[in-house]
Structures are given as structure tokens and as C-alpha cells.
Design a protein around this motif. Structure first.
Motif: not given
Length: 147
Positions: A31-45
């Protein structure tokens, strides 16, 4: 004495069978999640999934069943569809173990996290929080887990 007999009588030689009698493979969900669909968040995902997938692939007794990803999953933005799908798969006994990067990636709402951990405990599903270079199991039997 023949060489074979010497080998067979040598007490320092241990016979190791070619395969295990009973192989137990655990079905794993990530399971993985990020708070927004921003570029940095998607890289984090992508980094979360990549790191945990690499770790799972190194464990012979684990079989990766599915990856569950929530994007934009702040409590006010989403109902965490993938998280709910993960819980349903656990209820249907499709997973033996859930792995996520950290407790903060599992959830932000303390009540929801505790309820989910209790549910997984009651279903017999193990949960691991993977941090770089550390795999830590949280025992749901520990006193910190309120009943």
C-alpha cells in the motif's frame, strides 16, 4: 573402504534435501499513498512502490499479489478507494501480509489507523512498515494497541 562409504560415515557431512517438504508462501500486498497529484508527490509514490517492491522480491517466501495506490488521499479529498480495496482483499483472505513505507503513509487519521490495524490483526494479516534499510514489524499484540 570405498570413498563413498567414507563420505556416508563422515559425521561432519550434513544431508540437505533438494527442496523443502512444505513450502509456505505468504501473499503480500503493498500500500502506498500521497496527498496530492503534484509532480514531487508522484515521484514519491513511485519511490515508495519501487523500494518496497525491491524488498519483497528479495524474500523467497513472499509472493506479491497486488499494489494499492491512493493519490490525493487527504481525508477531505478522497475516500481512499485503494485502501478500502486492500481491506476488502484482506477480508476475503487474499493477503497474508501488508507492507507500506511508514505509518504516516498508512494513514493520517489516528482513529482510522487504529481501527484498520485492529481489523488486520483480527483477520490474521501481518503488517510491516518498510523504512529504507529497515523492515520493522509492529506486533499487534503489544500493549500500545488499545482494545
Amino acid at each position: 573402504m570405498r570413498k563413498l562409504e567414507q563420505f556416508e560415515l563422515n559425521p561432519k557431512v550434513l544431508f540437505i534435501p533438494a527442496h523443502k517438504d512444505k513450502i509456505s508462501v505468504e501473499r503480500v500486498g503493498i500500500y502506498a499513498r500521497v496527498s496530492t497529484a503534484g509532480r514531487e508527490q508522484l515521484k514519491s509514490l513511485a519511490a515508495q512502490i519501487s523500494g518496497v517492491t525491491r524488498h519483497v522480491s528479495k524474500i523467497d517466501d513472499w509472493h506479491l499479489v497486488d499494489v494499492y495506490m491512493d493519490v490525493g488521499s487527504a481525508k477531505t479529498e478522497s475516500n481512499r478507494k485503494e485502501f478500502n480495496r486492500l481491506l476488502n482483499d484482506c477480508k476475503n483472505h487474499e493477503l497474508d501480509r501488508v507492507i507500506t513505507k511508514s505509518l504516516s503513509r498508512f494513514g493520517r487519521d489516528n482513529v482510522e489507523v487504529i481501527e484498520s490495524l485492529r481489523l488486520l490483526r483480527d483477520l490474521g494479516v501481518k503488517i510491516y512498515f518498510y523504512l529504507p534499510a529497515v523492515l520493522s514489524a509492529i506486533s499487534l499484540e503489544q500493549p500500545w494497541m488499545p482494545t
